[in-house]
Write an enzyme that holds these catalytic residues in place. Structure first.
Site, PDB file in Angstrom:
ATOM      1  N   ARG A 124     -39.399  -7.175   4.811  1.00  0.00           N
ATOM      2  CA  ARG A 124     -39.466  -6.810   6.236  1.00  0.00           C
ATOM      3  C   ARG A 124     -40.792  -7.229   6.848  1.00  0.00           C
ATOM      4  NH1 ARG A 124     -37.707  -1.743   4.034  1.00  0.00           N
ATOM      5  NH2 ARG A 124     -35.432  -1.544   4.189  1.00  0.00           N
ATOM      6  N   VAL A 162     -36.566  -8.991 -18.386  1.00  0.00           N
ATOM      7  CA  VAL A 162     -37.924  -9.466 -18.632  1.00  0.00           C
ATOM      8  C   VAL A 162     -38.368  -8.939 -19.990  1.00  0.00           C
ATOM      9  CG1 VAL A 162     -40.332  -9.345 -17.892  1.00  0.00           C
ATOM     10  CG2 VAL A 162     -38.513  -9.684 -16.201  1.00  0.00           C
ATOM     11  N   GLU A 189     -32.980  -7.868 -12.904  1.00  0.00           N
ATOM     12  CA  GLU A 189     -32.292  -6.625 -13.247  1.00  0.00           C
ATOM     13  C   GLU A 189     -31.379  -6.887 -14.439  1.00  0.00           C
ATOM     14  OE1 GLU A 189     -30.615  -3.211 -13.992  1.00  0.00           O
ATOM     15  OE2 GLU A 189     -32.326  -3.401 -12.627  1.00  0.00           O
ATOM     16  N   CYS A 210     -28.621   9.770  -9.791  1.00  0.00           N
ATOM     17  CA  CYS A 210     -28.449  11.218  -9.643  1.00  0.00           C
ATOM     18  C   CYS A 210     -27.010  11.593  -9.306  1.00  0.00           C
ATOM     19  CB  CYS A 210     -29.372  11.755  -8.555  1.00  0.00           C
ATOM     20  SG  CYS A 210     -31.127  11.439  -8.848  1.00  0.00           S
TER      21      CYS A 210
END
Length: 465
Positions: A31, A91, A44, A54
């Site tokens: 942004r 990673v 990821e 959650c």
């Protein structure tokens, strides 16, 4: 071919971890800085990004009808914002001196290096999985991510049994017990502590114990699991302790989590007493100008005790990401710390806490008074008024609020937010008694239960001086 830092015309931000902290940081940085100024590469290792871990117990239990409702932003949505998001890629090494990370594609095994100008580590936490016989048997599940949740649902759909054992009675344990009760299972919770919810003092945990038993959950406290027994088919069939065996067609591990910091440790980055990365107020890793960290892999300052703590919550992770993204993007933001607020439920019982428990206060060298009161969620004469118990800790002599715990029915849990604000502001219990809280019979007694506890704490403080 991967260009070096000196060969690139724009800065590169590398993000390790694609959930709350990592992708919040990436999105906020984007942004503030466009793709012509800042290249963003994110890794990821799972199949999902930006999801609510959650919410997994409520998806499993059927309150949330489908998995995708837990996903705030898909990989495609991130890529549409000019974030180079590489899924199913882990990673495996950070070269701090060289300013690069080594990544491996999990589906192909291919590995490569990617250089960075700025690095964000958001590797999260890993569930504690005890090294016990049978722990890897089919039917034994952790519930850390959406893949885990789907695997558990697959087991529940495939098994014809009706017995479930939950190991551990913290937040995940009690929430998964509720989920399994909702699905019609006979649920046993095996807990190594003397009472469930070790984030509460034992006297408050005892209230949770009684309520869970009243819901039909078998509570086995002060017990250590020794092994997971399997049948002829290799699947789990029971959980054993020193004293007994508990039949299980499915087992859910809710023992807790640890910061996922092996990668950072190997790179020589600073780690605290609780295993989490250490950062400054800007979430920059201490001693490293171009490396930030956030989410469940870091330790944060406890504003009440003044000590570092590991508190893995999505609320913190998202705030960390916003702070990191602002700083990476050229702005300035800080994360001052936490007071340790958390709320949960099991069936219709609400459980909340903020600040210090008695043992936390003692460990910090604080002298305190503790009071407990019984009240109701609404005016006693109004239909639906439900009981609640509030426990409050205050510092001797000064009267500074130190902590609050609440156990009750509908309307109890979110009252802890009053105390969280008071703790953050450093208020005394006497100052709390004059708070101008909203009142009407459908919402509260004339004296809100938190303020009743504050008045009692004032009396206790004065009697000590």
């Amino acid at each position: 071919m991967n260009m070096s830092r000196t060969e690139r015309s724009r800065e590169r931000l590398v993000v390790v971890g694609g959930d709350a902290a990592g992708m919040s940081a990436a999105s906020q940085a984007r942004r503030l800085r466009g793709p012509d100024e800042l290249e963003i590469v994110a890794f990821e290792r799972s199949h999902f990004t930006s999801y609510s871990a959650c919410g997994i117990p409520y998806w499993v239990g059927g309150d949330v009808p489908e998995r995708d409702r837990l996903i705030a932003r898909s990989p495609e949505e991130h890529r549409a914002r000019d974030i180079d998001l590489r899924m199913r890629t882990e990673v495996v090494e950070i070269d701090v001196e060289g300013g690069r990370v080594r990544a491996r594609e999990l589906d192909t095994g291919d590995a490569y290096w990617t250089s960075y100008d700025k690095l964000v580590i958001a590797t999260g936490a890993r569930p504690i999985r005890p090294d016990l016989p049978g722990v890897d048997a089919p039917g034994v599940h952790g519930v850390q991510n959406l893949d885990d949740g789907q695997a558990l649902l697959d087991t529940l759909a495939a098994t014809g049994g009706r017995h479930a054992v939950v190991v551990g009675a913290g937040y995940i344990g009690v929430e998964m017990a509720e989920a399994l009760i909702n699905l019609g299972y006979e649920v046993t919770v095996v807990n190594r502590g003397k009472e469930p919810m070790s984030t509460l003092d034992p006297d408050m945990g005892r209230l949770v114990h009684r309520a869970m038993e009243g819901m039909g959950i078998t509570m086995v406290d002060d017990a250590e699991v020794t092994k997971f027994l399997t049948g002829d088919d290799g699947r789990v069939r029971a959980v054993a302790t020193d004293d007994a065996e508990y039949p299980a067609d499915v087992v859910v591990l809710g023992i807790g989590v640890r910061p996922e910091t092996e990668l950072a440790r190997a790179a020589g980055l600073p780690v605290g007493d609780h295993g989490g990365l250490l950062t400054d107020l800007s979430m920059r890793v201490r001693g490293h100008e171009d490396i930030w960290a956030g989410g469940d892999c870091v330790e944060v300052l406890d504003l009440v005790s003044g000590r570092e703590r590991h508190i893995p919550l999505g609320t913190h992770a998202n705030k960390h990401g916003q702070v990191i993204g602002a700083n990476v993007g050229g702005g300035y933001a800080t994360f001052p710390g936490v007071v340790g607020t958390a709320v949960s439920k099991v069936c219709d019982l609400e459980i909340a806490r903020t600040g210090l428990r008695e043992k936390d206060a003692r460990r910090a060298g604080l002298q305190f008074v503790a009071v407990t009161i019984e009240s109701t969620s609404r005016a006693g004469y109004y239909p639906g008024a439900a009981p609640m118990t509030v426990k409050m800790l205050a510092e001797r002599r000064t009267g500074r609020l130190l902590g609050v715990q609440i156990v009750g029915r509908e309307g109890a849990g979110k009252r802890v937010d009053i105390a969280a604000v008071a703790l953050t502001a450093g208020m005394t219990v006497e100052q709390m008694t004059t708070l101008d809280l909203g009142y009407a019979p459908p919402f509260s007694p004339v004296w809100d239960p938190v303020l009743v506890a504050a008045r009692k704490a004032v009396t206790a403080v004065r009697s000590e001086t």
